[in-house]
Structures are given as structure tokens and as C-alpha cells.
Write an enzyme that holds these catalytic residues in place. Sequence first.
Site: not given
Length: 313
Positions: A50, A264, A299
Site C-alpha cells: 500500500a 517502500d 509516518g
Amino acid sequence: MTDRYPATDGDVVIIGSLNADLVVRTQRHPEPGETVQGGPLSTAPGGKSANQAAAAARLGARVRMVGAVGDDPHGQMLLESLEGHGVDTAHVASLSDTATGTAVITVSEDGENTIVISPGANGEVAPERITPELFDGVRTLALTFEIPAETVIAAARAAHDAGVTVVLNPSPFRQPEPELLERTDLLVVNAHEMAQLSGTEIPDDDSQWQRAGQRLAETTGVADAVVTLGPDGAVLMRTRDGRTQAQRVAGHRVQAVDTTGAGDSVTGTLAAALAAGAELPAAVELAMRVGAIATRSEGAQPSYPSRAQLDEL
């Protein structure tokens, strides 16, 4: 401003994990058996796949996400986050009898993290979900190892048969199956994963990197690999006619606040750039910039830049 960088508006499919990140900041990580005081618990959207989807979409790619969440508040948060970044979530199942995957993350004062994953609904992403229609119009597929191995293999097989470039980030690390490697076009690994795959030590100089790249190509059969080195950038390894060239790609040193999801963002950027027809060296340079920007705020998905923000370094 943005025309300095390769195009990133291609069509990408990402098949893999969606996790709710439960994050606690601490002064330092605990030793085994030790308890340390942490700050407030925060919940944020995550999951390696994601995150990659969000990073690619933030740069303008048209991203199709395939996976599963639970029919619970965490699952709803994850879907809303991806949709807010422009990701197509029509192929993300919402399961009533399984909890959404979670990642328990501690972040130390210097921005480094430790992560423990509970797969939840990610473990229910079955090979039957992989159909040829998923790859209609798609140029690049990105895969990780947070869903069942048989599903990863089925996705690589279907993408390869459709002429889609397969980008594999074998994390959390395990040895990839030969059938998977045969259908992989680009490996994205960190230095430790490269050493485990190739059976070599982490190199100290450029000549050693070339030998390590040669060994990596021999053991995996994959001609192209990007080895990420954190703030030191990356090494691009390309093997043609049995000869490997190892090219250093500079990193960007920034004041890291939180490294969660930075790797990522590199894979997501590579997938977006390659899908738009970028040459691999230019795609890696762009990925290093995106990864550095991603470490400057807390985050994972909220830290990823848009194309308009690429010059912020």
C-alpha cells in the site's frame, strides 16, 4: 520544475499488503527483555505494498491496488488513505471474518524503526484473485513478501505472460522461489538482503560491488538490481552478456525524522517511472530523492512527495 525528472505517469498494478501501522516513538529501542518508556500511540496507514501504491500515485501514476483488508475501522482507514492519493482500490477485498493486517512499529530518536507484522487479511489474498484482466494496459507490477508466496508467484507469472515488467522487493526477507526469480525483471533490495541473496559480504568499495553484482546475477538469474544504502544512495547493478556493471547513485543526506516506509517509496517510484518509459538509471536517481524526502516527516504514506514537491531537498 518537474520536467527535470523522468515521467512518472504510467500504469502500475501493485499486488500485496495493506497494514494499519501502530506507531510508538521512543528515545531508543529496547534491548531483549528490556522495557522502555514510549510516547503516545498513533495509528497510520501502511503496509509495504500500500505504501508503494501511495508513493507511485502521489507522483502521478495510475495505480491499481490488489489486496485485502478487514471489515473494520483500520480497513476503512487504509482504503480512504489510498483513495485520497488517487489509487484504484476496486480490487481490494473487505473481509468480514478477518482483521485488517497490522504493523507494530517503534521509532527511536534518530528516526530508525523496528517493525513486527501481524498479517491478518493479507494472509487471505489467494492466487485465485490474480486474473489476466488485472494487467490490461499495465506496464509495471510491484511485489513484496507480505502476502502468501503462492499468490506472489501467480502474480509474477501472469504479469510476465502479459509482457508486464515485474519489480520484486523480497521483503520481509526470505529466499525467493526459482519460479518467481525467472519472472522477475528488477530486484530492489537493501545491502543485507543483497548479501543474503548472493552469499557475499556487503562490499566496501566499487570493485567489490561489481563482484557482488556478478554473484547476485549468477545466483538469482535477474539481470537488473537496485541495492539501496539509506542516506548513501544506491548501487544499480546491470548484467549483460555475463558482465556486470555496478553504478553508484548518490543519496541525499537529510535530518531524518522517521524512516518508516522510505524503502517502500523507492520501489513505488521505480514502478511509476519505469511504467512511464523512464530509463532505469534516471528512475533510480528519482527514487533516491523521493526516499530522502520521505524520511523528513512522520509516518509512511503521509510523508511521500508529489511531483510538485520533488525540489524540496
